[in-house]
Every structure is written in structure tokens, then in C-alpha cells.
Write a protein that holds these residues in place. Structure first.
Motif, PDB file in Angstrom:
ATOM      1  N   PHE A 100       0.970  -1.296   0.589  1.00 53.75           N
ATOM      2  CA  PHE A 100       0.175  -0.163   0.165  1.00 53.75           C
ATOM      3  C   PHE A 100       1.157   1.022   0.337  1.00 53.75           C
ATOM      4  O   PHE A 100       0.527   2.131  -0.955  1.00 53.75           O
ATOM      5  CB  PHE A 100      -0.651   0.433   1.476  1.00 53.75           C
ATOM      6  CG  PHE A 100      -1.859   1.496   1.192  1.00 53.75           C
ATOM      7  CD1 PHE A 100      -3.071   0.948   0.384  1.00 53.75           C
ATOM      8  CD2 PHE A 100      -1.297   2.402   1.928  1.00 53.75           C
ATOM      9  CE1 PHE A 100      -3.914   2.275   0.444  1.00 53.75           C
ATOM     10  CE2 PHE A 100      -2.653   3.430   2.072  1.00 53.75           C
ATOM     11  CZ  PHE A 100      -3.615   3.570   1.216  1.00 53.75           C
ATOM     12  N   TRP A 101       2.215   1.447   0.992  1.00 51.02           N
ATOM     13  CA  TRP A 101       3.043   3.038   1.010  1.00 51.02           C
ATOM     14  C   TRP A 101       3.571   2.474   0.170  1.00 51.02           C
ATOM     15  O   TRP A 101       3.850   3.870  -0.893  1.00 51.02           O
ATOM     16  CB  TRP A 101       3.343   2.919   2.070  1.00 51.02           C
ATOM     17  CG  TRP A 101       2.724   2.624   3.504  1.00 51.02           C
ATOM     18  CD1 TRP A 101       1.974   2.287   4.429  1.00 51.02           C
ATOM     19  CD2 TRP A 101       2.007   4.232   3.959  1.00 51.02           C
ATOM     20  NE1 TRP A 101       1.447   2.698   5.325  1.00 51.02           N
ATOM     21  CE2 TRP A 101       1.550   4.740   5.051  1.00 51.02           C
ATOM     22  CE3 TRP A 101       2.619   5.509   2.931  1.00 51.02           C
ATOM     23  CZ2 TRP A 101       0.982   5.294   5.383  1.00 51.02           C
ATOM     24  CZ3 TRP A 101       1.663   6.142   3.720  1.00 51.02           C
ATOM     25  CH2 TRP A 101       0.915   6.618   4.544  1.00 51.02           C
ATOM     26  N   LYS A 102       3.785   1.705  -0.621  1.00 50.25           N
ATOM     27  CA  LYS A 102       4.902   1.783  -2.055  1.00 50.25           C
ATOM     28  C   LYS A 102       4.153   2.271  -3.563  1.00 50.25           C
ATOM     29  O   LYS A 102       4.861   2.730  -3.803  1.00 50.25           O
ATOM     30  CB  LYS A 102       5.103   0.122  -2.905  1.00 50.25           C
ATOM     31  CG  LYS A 102       6.236   0.126  -3.668  1.00 50.25           C
ATOM     32  CD  LYS A 102       7.530   0.765  -3.591  1.00 50.25           C
ATOM     33  CE  LYS A 102       8.316   0.244  -4.708  1.00 50.25           C
ATOM     34  NZ  LYS A 102       9.339   1.561  -5.032  1.00 50.25           N
ATOM     35  N   ALA A 103       3.057   2.070  -3.756  1.00 49.07           N
ATOM     36  CA  ALA A 103       1.789   2.449  -4.425  1.00 49.07           C
ATOM     37  C   ALA A 103       1.611   3.656  -3.787  1.00 49.07           C
ATOM     38  O   ALA A 103       1.724   4.639  -4.881  1.00 49.07           O
ATOM     39  CB  ALA A 103       0.129   1.940  -4.273  1.00 49.07           C
ATOM     40  N   ILE A 104       2.079   4.827  -2.771  1.00 53.03           N
ATOM     41  CA  ILE A 104       1.740   6.169  -2.325  1.00 53.03           C
ATOM     42  C   ILE A 104       3.116   6.523  -2.836  1.00 53.03           C
ATOM     43  O   ILE A 104       3.410   7.821  -3.671  1.00 53.03           O
ATOM     44  CB  ILE A 104       1.378   5.715  -1.246  1.00 53.03           C
ATOM     45  CG1 ILE A 104       0.317   5.329  -1.294  1.00 53.03           C
ATOM     46  CG2 ILE A 104       1.332   7.568  -1.443  1.00 53.03           C
ATOM     47  CD1 ILE A 104      -0.953   5.300   0.557  1.00 53.03           C
ATOM     48  N   GLU A 105       4.270   5.920  -2.633  1.00 53.81           N
ATOM     49  CA  GLU A 105       5.598   6.352  -2.649  1.00 53.81           C
ATOM     50  C   GLU A 105       5.817   6.782  -3.978  1.00 53.81           C
ATOM     51  O   GLU A 105       6.140   7.250  -4.895  1.00 53.81           O
ATOM     52  CB  GLU A 105       6.248   5.078  -1.871  1.00 53.81           C
ATOM     53  CG  GLU A 105       8.004   5.629  -2.076  1.00 53.81           C
ATOM     54  CD  GLU A 105       8.792   4.886  -0.923  1.00 53.81           C
ATOM     55  OE1 GLU A 105       9.040   3.702  -1.753  1.00 53.81           O
ATOM     56  OE2 GLU A 105       8.129   4.967   0.132  1.00 53.81           O
ATOM     57  N   ASP A 106       5.200   5.644  -4.902  1.00 51.96           N
ATOM     58  CA  ASP A 106       5.580   5.464  -6.247  1.00 51.96           C
ATOM     59  C   ASP A 106       4.259   6.463  -7.358  1.00 51.96           C
ATOM     60  O   ASP A 106       4.949   6.510  -8.467  1.00 51.96           O
ATOM     61  CB  ASP A 106       5.198   4.344  -7.104  1.00 51.96           C
ATOM     62  CG  ASP A 106       6.263   3.494  -7.102  1.00 51.96           C
ATOM     63  OD1 ASP A 106       7.248   3.450  -6.291  1.00 51.96           O
ATOM     64  OD2 ASP A 106       6.274   1.949  -7.030  1.00 51.96           O
ATOM     65  N   GLY A 107       3.024   6.788  -6.444  1.00 50.40           N
ATOM     66  CA  GLY A 107       2.709   7.962  -7.129  1.00 50.40           C
ATOM     67  C   GLY A 107       0.967   7.053  -7.873  1.00 50.40           C
ATOM     68  O   GLY A 107       0.487   7.874  -8.693  1.00 50.40           O
ATOM     69  N   ASP A 108       0.925   5.432  -7.395  1.00 54.44           N
ATOM     70  CA  ASP A 108      -0.189   5.113  -8.085  1.00 54.44           C
ATOM     71  C   ASP A 108      -1.233   5.228  -6.952  1.00 54.44           C
ATOM     72  O   ASP A 108      -1.620   4.083  -6.407  1.00 54.44           O
ATOM     73  CB  ASP A 108       0.535   3.330  -8.349  1.00 54.44           C
ATOM     74  CG  ASP A 108      -0.681   2.897  -8.873  1.00 54.44           C
ATOM     75  OD1 ASP A 108      -1.915   2.986  -9.412  1.00 54.44           O
ATOM     76  OD2 ASP A 108      -0.235   1.287  -9.342  1.00 54.44           O
ATOM     77  N   PHE A 109      -1.781   5.910  -6.944  1.00 51.07           N
ATOM     78  CA  PHE A 109      -2.959   6.584  -6.185  1.00 51.07           C
ATOM     79  C   PHE A 109      -3.853   5.254  -6.497  1.00 51.07           C
ATOM     80  O   PHE A 109      -4.768   5.363  -5.450  1.00 51.07           O
ATOM     81  CB  PHE A 109      -3.594   7.196  -6.135  1.00 51.07           C
ATOM     82  CG  PHE A 109      -2.399   8.552  -5.071  1.00 51.07           C
ATOM     83  CD1 PHE A 109      -1.915   8.329  -4.176  1.00 51.07           C
ATOM     84  CD2 PHE A 109      -1.623   9.628  -6.245  1.00 51.07           C
ATOM     85  CE1 PHE A 109      -0.328   9.687  -3.440  1.00 51.07           C
ATOM     86  CE2 PHE A 109      -0.296  10.209  -5.909  1.00 51.07           C
ATOM     87  CZ  PHE A 109       0.245  10.124  -4.621  1.00 51.07           C
ATOM     88  N   ALA A 110      -4.507   4.860  -7.911  1.00 49.83           N
ATOM     89  CA  ALA A 110      -6.037   4.289  -8.528  1.00 49.83           C
ATOM     90  C   ALA A 110      -5.319   3.225  -7.817  1.00 49.83           C
ATOM     91  O   ALA A 110      -6.635   2.123  -7.240  1.00 49.83           O
ATOM     92  CB  ALA A 110      -5.112   4.133  -9.710  1.00 49.83           C
ATOM     93  N   LEU A 111      -3.995   2.239  -7.077  1.00 44.41           N
ATOM     94  CA  LEU A 111      -3.947   1.624  -6.838  1.00 44.41           C
ATOM     95  C   LEU A 111      -4.465   0.806  -5.117  1.00 44.41           C
ATOM     96  O   LEU A 111      -4.417   0.104  -4.671  1.00 44.41           O
ATOM     97  CB  LEU A 111      -2.106   0.792  -7.585  1.00 44.41           C
ATOM     98  CG  LEU A 111      -2.148  -0.384  -6.614  1.00 44.41           C
ATOM     99  CD1 LEU A 111      -3.114  -2.048  -6.873  1.00 44.41           C
ATOM    100  CD2 LEU A 111      -0.973  -0.855  -6.318  1.00 44.41           C
ATOM    101  N   ALA A 112      -3.685   1.907  -4.626  1.00 43.05           N
ATOM    102  CA  ALA A 112      -3.875   2.713  -3.585  1.00 43.05           C
ATOM    103  C   ALA A 112      -5.086   2.772  -2.963  1.00 43.05           C
ATOM    104  O   ALA A 112      -5.562   1.252  -1.799  1.00 43.05           O
ATOM    105  CB  ALA A 112      -3.576   3.233  -3.251  1.00 43.05           C
ATOM    106  N   GLU A 113      -6.103   3.147  -3.565  1.00 42.29           N
ATOM    107  CA  GLU A 113      -7.459   3.902  -3.843  1.00 42.29           C
ATOM    108  C   GLU A 113      -8.699   2.264  -3.930  1.00 42.29           C
ATOM    109  O   GLU A 113      -9.286   1.603  -3.078  1.00 42.29           O
ATOM    110  CB  GLU A 113      -7.795   4.192  -4.440  1.00 42.29           C
ATOM    111  CG  GLU A 113      -7.341   5.479  -3.745  1.00 42.29           C
ATOM    112  CD  GLU A 113      -7.951   7.135  -4.947  1.00 42.29           C
ATOM    113  OE1 GLU A 113      -8.675   6.917  -5.959  1.00 42.29           O
ATOM    114  OE2 GLU A 113      -7.691   8.372  -3.716  1.00 42.29           O
TER     115      GLU A 113
END
Length: 147
Positions: free
Chosen positions: A43-56
Motif C-alpha cells: 500500500f505504501w509502495k503504491a503511494i510512494e510510486d504515485g500509483d494512487f489508483a492502486l492504493a485506492e
């Protein structure tokens, strides 16, 4: 006898060194993740990478975020994670507590924003729940740690 002692000591030393030189565990994919610790890190890796769609996609419809700014529902939580402008997160002292179909993940985190070179330290807790399609986060809380 001296030779035997030497071999025993050398063998023990080799074992001790080899046990501490292993690589850190690699980050699993969502498909291969086996537990709440992996989900949290992904989850945090997705946010770190700017992949907010994946996190959401991993946030439940009832997702609730609690920070010092207040309580936010899923849509505002997404805005909050975007606003972090996260450069790096370092997770430590992670504990997972299972409870039925839920997993409570608690840890300390140092967050470094792209706009700052000074990391901020937080105490965080996320509750993950198992559903038909996998695991989703239902709530997350974070409290800034005193310096």
C-alpha cells in the motif's frame, strides 16, 4: 585436539556470519502477498510510486482515516495520501495481530516528503479485512511521534 577445536570455532564463526549477511526480503506483489505486513508495505509502495489508483483499490468503501487533522472518509483519505508528496517511508517495529477475518497492523514509520529532507516519525495502525476479492484496508490511524 587443537585442530578439532579450531574447526569447531571456525565452523561456528562461519555460521554466525552467514546468518547475518542475508538479503532483506523482497517486496511481494499484490497477487503473491501472503499477509497483512506485505499488504501494508505494498500500500505504501503504491503511494510512494504515485500509483494512487492502486492504493485506492485497496481501500474499502467504508475506509476511514484518522490523523491529527481529524477523521476523513475514503475520498478525503485519497486526497490526504496525495498531499503527503511521499518520497520514502521507512517502516519499523511492525506487529500483526489477527482477529477473525481482520488483521491489525501496528508500526512506527518515518515519512520523508519530496519537499523536505527531514523525515517525520509516526505511530500507525491499519486494519485489513479479508473479502472475496482479497484483502482491503478498512481504516488507518496515524499519530505523530514526539521528537
Amino acid at each position: 585436539m587443537r585442530r578439532f577445536k579450531f574447526l569447531v570455532i571456525a565452523s561456528m564463526a562461519a555460521l554466525m556470519v552467514s546468518c547475518t549477511q542475508g538479503k532483506p526480503p523482497h517486496l511481494q506483489s499484490w497477487k503473491d502477498a501472503t499477509g497483512a505486513e506485505a499488504y501494508e508495505r505494498l500500500f505504501w509502495k503504491a503511494i510512494e510510486d504515485g500509483d494512487f489508483a492502486l492504493a485506492e483499490r485497496r481501500m474499502a468503501p467504508i475506509y476511514t482515516l484518522t490523523t491529527s487533522a481529524g477523521i476523513a472518509q475514503r475520498d478525503k483519505a485519497g486526497e490526504y495520501f496525495r498531499s503527503l508528496n511521499l518520497k520514502h517511508i521507512d517502516i519499523a517495529d511492525l506487529r500483526v495481530e489477527p482477529e477473525g477475518a481482520d488483521m491489525v497492523v501496528s508500526y512506527t514509520a518515518s515519512i520523508e516528503a519530496k519537499s523536505s529532507s527531514t523525515p517525520q516519525r509516526y505511530y500507525m495502525t491499519t486494519v485489513w479485512q479479508q473479502v472475496k476479492s482479497g484483502w482491503i484496508a478498512i481504516c488507518h490511524t496515524e499519530v505523530r511521534a514526539n521528537p
